[in-house]
Design an enzyme around this catalytic site. Structure first.
Site, PDB file in Angstrom:
ATOM      1  N   HIS A 131      -5.867   9.157 -15.892  1.00 28.26           N
ATOM      2  CA  HIS A 131      -6.692   8.156 -16.412  1.00 28.26           C
ATOM      3  C   HIS A 131      -6.340   7.258 -17.653  1.00 28.26           C
ATOM      4  O   HIS A 131      -6.610   6.276 -17.780  1.00 28.26           O
ATOM      5  CB  HIS A 131      -8.152   8.805 -16.411  1.00 28.26           C
ATOM      6  CG  HIS A 131      -8.899   8.906 -15.231  1.00 28.26           C
ATOM      7  ND1 HIS A 131      -9.778   7.871 -14.844  1.00 28.26           N
ATOM      8  CD2 HIS A 131      -8.999   9.815 -14.177  1.00 28.26           C
ATOM      9  CE1 HIS A 131     -10.142   8.146 -13.690  1.00 28.26           C
ATOM     10  NE2 HIS A 131      -9.666   9.385 -13.406  1.00 28.26           N
TER      11      HIS A 131
ATOM     12  N   HIS B  84       1.739  12.027   0.533  1.00 24.68           N
ATOM     13  CA  HIS B  84       1.172  13.350   0.935  1.00 24.68           C
ATOM     14  C   HIS B  84       2.253  14.464   0.466  1.00 24.68           C
ATOM     15  O   HIS B  84       3.223  14.533   1.006  1.00 24.68           O
ATOM     16  CB  HIS B  84       0.854  13.496   2.321  1.00 24.68           C
ATOM     17  CG  HIS B  84      -0.293  12.702   2.664  1.00 24.68           C
ATOM     18  ND1 HIS B  84      -1.705  12.969   2.412  1.00 24.68           N
ATOM     19  CD2 HIS B  84      -0.468  11.474   3.374  1.00 24.68           C
ATOM     20  CE1 HIS B  84      -2.417  12.048   2.663  1.00 24.68           C
ATOM     21  NE2 HIS B  84      -1.945  11.213   3.424  1.00 24.68           N
TER      22      HIS B  84
ATOM     23  N   SER C  31       0.897  -1.356   0.120  1.00 19.71           N
ATOM     24  CA  SER C  31       0.170  -0.007  -0.135  1.00 19.71           C
ATOM     25  C   SER C  31       0.964   1.257   0.044  1.00 19.71           C
ATOM     26  O   SER C  31       1.834   1.304   0.676  1.00 19.71           O
ATOM     27  CB  SER C  31      -0.895  -0.040   1.219  1.00 19.71           C
ATOM     28  OG  SER C  31      -0.248  -0.049   2.592  1.00 19.71           O
TER      29      SER C  31
ATOM     30  N   GLY D  32      -3.954  -5.887  13.243  1.00 25.27           N
ATOM     31  CA  GLY D  32      -2.611  -5.497  12.484  1.00 25.27           C
ATOM     32  C   GLY D  32      -1.993  -4.199  13.275  1.00 25.27           C
ATOM     33  O   GLY D  32      -2.391  -3.768  14.384  1.00 25.27           O
ATOM     34  N   ARG D  33      -0.758  -3.862  12.575  1.00 27.10           N
ATOM     35  CA  ARG D  33      -0.122  -2.971  13.469  1.00 27.10           C
ATOM     36  C   ARG D  33      -0.469  -1.397  13.140  1.00 27.10           C
ATOM     37  O   ARG D  33      -0.424  -1.103  11.916  1.00 27.10           O
ATOM     38  CB  ARG D  33       1.602  -3.039  12.764  1.00 27.10           C
ATOM     39  CG  ARG D  33       2.760  -2.077  13.502  1.00 27.10           C
ATOM     40  CD  ARG D  33       3.914  -2.864  12.749  1.00 27.10           C
ATOM     41  NE  ARG D  33       4.920  -2.009  13.524  1.00 27.10           N
ATOM     42  CZ  ARG D  33       5.492  -0.811  13.056  1.00 27.10           C
ATOM     43  NH1 ARG D  33       5.176  -0.284  12.045  1.00 27.10           N
ATOM     44  NH2 ARG D  33       6.503  -0.162  13.876  1.00 27.10           N
TER      45      ARG D  33
ATOM     46  N   HIS E  27      -2.542   7.598  -3.848  1.00 28.44           N
ATOM     47  CA  HIS E  27      -2.877   6.192  -3.315  1.00 28.44           C
ATOM     48  C   HIS E  27      -2.910   5.194  -4.147  1.00 28.44           C
ATOM     49  O   HIS E  27      -3.258   5.173  -5.310  1.00 28.44           O
ATOM     50  CB  HIS E  27      -4.155   6.191  -2.414  1.00 28.44           C
ATOM     51  CG  HIS E  27      -4.462   5.038  -2.007  1.00 28.44           C
ATOM     52  ND1 HIS E  27      -5.585   4.260  -2.489  1.00 28.44           N
ATOM     53  CD2 HIS E  27      -3.876   4.116  -1.052  1.00 28.44           C
ATOM     54  CE1 HIS E  27      -5.531   3.178  -2.015  1.00 28.44           C
ATOM     55  NE2 HIS E  27      -4.902   2.994  -1.094  1.00 28.44           N
TER      56      HIS E  27
END
Length: 302
Positions: free
Chosen positions: A147, A98, A94, A261-262, A108
């Site tokens: 796109h 920013h 992932s 999860g962490r 993202h």
């Protein structure tokens, strides 16, 4: 259903993480990613890489995880109850960037693979992921470029793939309580196993590989544009929408938290600085007001 090549998926994801960190560091020009290896008590672990206070990237995270468990959390089973109670593996990369400059969009990307097993039936596997862009001061040519690259990622797999996943993305990254889109979209797919494993894996790789091709040219073009306090204030205000979506709706965030999860790695998607202002409205016909038109779903490739 054919047998998934788990080792090959894991190796691709690790290679993708390394490549993205290298390219983003090069584009920033001053900072590198700190590396944090971690172990999950219930099984598995990962590697979180975070760039903080760079010249261009205020905060960027590229996270790899590969976790195991005895039962999928509710965020993964509420639409597929047949998966409840199965052992699982989940792995993915992932990415959230920013930027410091308000003229550079937040970006993202996520690509992931799941395997759910029990002793009585055949294992169930699927892929998921996508890419999406969140501009503050959007440029039409950047949106079209984004796109176009999303379409390029899908084209080898059929002419209907991009329109379908583009619409899925528009619907997914929608902030219901605000009645507005988070950004200009891109691609989104989940529970994806409609082709043989190798074909699905190839598609996931195409999406992962096209992210940096879509994003880096936009960063390079906009990162040196001058900005002032007004633009920075608007960026921080709009970042609040990003936070609201991730904490209220995002399935990846919910899965990570529900599966113990962490938290540090799961919440790396949040911006380092954000501002909420009560009932703020942009001035009519201002540059800030123009964003609303870009957030309406449309065909960017016409």
């Amino acid at each position: 259903m054919d047998t998934p090549a788990i080792k090959e998926v894991r190796q691709y994801l690790l290679n993708l993480q390394s490549d993205l960190c290298q390219q983003l560091s090069e584009e920033d020009g001053t900072a590198t990613f700190d590396v944090d290896h971690w172990v999950r008590e219930e099984g598995g672990g990962g590697c979180t890489r975070v760039l903080t206070e760079g010249a261009i990237i205020e905060r960027g995270g590229v996270n790899f995880s590969h976790v195991f468990g005895t039962a999928l959390p509710s965020s993964a089973t509420h639409q597929r109850p047949e998966l409840a109670g199965r052992h699982f593996q989940a792995m993915g990369v992932s990415v959230v960037i920013h930027p410091r400059n308000p003229y550079v969009p937040t970006a993202h990307a996520n690509v992931r693979f799941f395997l759910a097993e029990d002793q009585k039936t055949n294992p169930i596997w699927w892929f998921g992921g996508g890419i999406d862009l969140t501009p503050y001061y959007p440029f039409l040519e950047d949106c079209v470029h984004w796109h176009k690259k999303a379409e390029d990622a899908c084209r080898p797999f059929g002419v209907q793939v991009y329109p379908r996943l583009k619409k899925w993305c528009d619907n997914y990254f929608y902030i219901k309580h605000r009645e507005e889109a988070r950004g200009i979209g891109g691609l989104f797919f989940d529970d994806f196993n409609e082709w043989p494993f190798e074909h699905c894996f190839s598609f996931m790789r195409s999406v992962g590989d096209h992210f940096i091709q879509a994003y880096r040219p936009i960063v390079a073009k906009r990162k040196n544009l001058p900005f002032g306090e007004r633009e920075r204030a608007f960026q921080l205000y709009r970042r609040g929408r990003y936070v609201e979506f991730n904490l209220v709706y995002d399935r990846g965030t919910l899965f990570g938290l529900q599966s113990n999860g962490r938290a540090e790695s799961i919440l790396m998607s949040l911006p380092p600085e954000v501002h909420w202002q009560y009932n703020w409205q942009p001035e009519a016909h201002s540059e800030e007001a123009k964003l609303a038109e870009f957030l309406k779903a449309r065909d960017w490739l016409v």
